[in-house]
Scaffold this active site. Structure first.
Site: not given
Ligand code: 13P
Length: 335
Positions: A177, A219
């Site tokens: 991510e 992600k």
């Molecule tokens: P949000 O969808 O609130 O951005 O959170 C996703 C997430 O896993 C952040 O690390």
């Protein structure tokens, strides 16, 4: 490393029209959200809230995997069943956030670096034994006057890649991510340029650290204008910028892309995912879904407000938001 078993987990996570539920808010983030709604910031209230989530009727129709936090993976429902068991019974794959948060990066004013690599192999081994089959690590990239710097992007990408290969060695699918934050008055074009640079750097590092693209999930952020930008482009423009960028930067061998919501409203997060599926149907080599926290949970959390009498209605709202995003994944969402 068993590549086939990683592929199987990734396939399960990306199945059908489902998405992932991020319920991995750290204690401090969870407490901040509770405080804003006057909910007591105690371990018991955090547990009650997570129980509400995992016991939501029909959650498994919309959610394939749930990302937990260290505290949550060890917690149980009021009648003593571990959350992780409740999820497994529903056929929802349990995952775990394993980064230890983003801190100020020394030497790089206004930029963040993610901690958590120390002892990671050992920690993941324990999480695997507890039943987690995928993991998540979030890197944070900040758009500002002089940021992001290439030093910051490279350092974050290297850490993501080290984390990812450790996951794969243990048999867990890494969710990689790299989040380019929405804060700022920058344009959609700037977000596209920064995200392109970040993704190229991340995939280069993943390659160098011997991560199997087939056994990971990306992600990312959507490509959106800054929250304070005077020009707020429509969902079609966001969809085009985002998917065109990914087509250039994300290898076709990556099985799935699951978006973070990053502070978008629940409606926008659904509308934009929907637009991508409408405009790029059959043109994407990867599965494309959601892995939202706020954009799925917020209406539910507000309705619950810490009160037992609101649990059923809060669960209904959680299911509704998750279900709406399954429609968006099919390009069938209407506002
Ligand atoms: P949000 O969808 O609130 O951005 O959170 C996703 C997430 O896993 C952040 O690390």
């Amino acid at each position: 490393m068993e590549l086939q078993s990683l592929k199987n987990i990734a396939k399960q996570l990306m199945a059908g029209n489902k998405g992932l539920l991020a319920m991995d808010e750290s204690t401090s983030t969870c407490n901040k959200r509770f405080q804003a709604l006057d909910i007591p910031q105690t371990e018991e209230y955090r547990r009650k809230y997570r129980e509400l989530i995992v016991t939501t009727p029909r959650l498994e129709e919309a959610i394939s995997g749930a990302i937990l936090f260290d505290e949550t993976i060890r917690q149980s429902t009021a009648d003593g069943k571990l959350f992780i068991e409740t999820l497994k019974e529903k056929g929802i794959v349990p995952g775990i956030k394993v980064d230890e948060g983003a801190i100020d990066m020394d030497g790089f004013p206004d930029e963040k670096i993610t901690e958590g690599l120390d002892n990671l192999h050992k920690r993941l081994t324990e999480y695997y034994a507890l039943g987690a089959r995928f993991a998540k690590w979030r890197a944070v990239i900040t758009i500002g006057n002089n940021t992001p710097t290439s030093g910051n992007i490279k350092a974050n990408a290297f850490l993501l890649a080290r984390y990812a290969i450790i996951c794969q060695e243990i048999g867990m699918v890494p969710i990689v991510e790299p989040e380019v934050l929405m804060d700022g008055n920058h344009s959609l074009k700037t977000c596209a340029e920064v995200t392109t640079e970040v993704l190229h750097t991340v995939f280069n590092q993943l390659y160098q650290q011997r991560v199997s693209f087939e056994g990971m999930i990306l992600k990312p952020n959507m490509i959106v204008p800054g929250l304070q930008s005077p020009q707020q482009d429509n969902a079609d423009a966001v969809a085009d910028a985002t998917i065109n960028c990914f087509l250039r930067c994300v290898p076709a061998s990556v099985p799935g892309i699951a978006f973070l919501s990053g502070g978008q409203s629940p409606e926008l997060a659904s509308e934009r995912l929907n637009a991508m599926h409408v405009r790029f149907k059959d043109k994407m080599p990867w599965a494309l879904t959601f892995s939202y926290s706020r954009a799925v949970q917020q209406p539910c959390l507000e309705k619950w407000g810490g009160r037992d009498e609101n649990i059923a209605e809060a669960q209904r709202l959680l299911y509704e938001r998750a279900h709406i995003n399954t429609l968006a994944r099919e390009g069938k969402y209407t506002a």
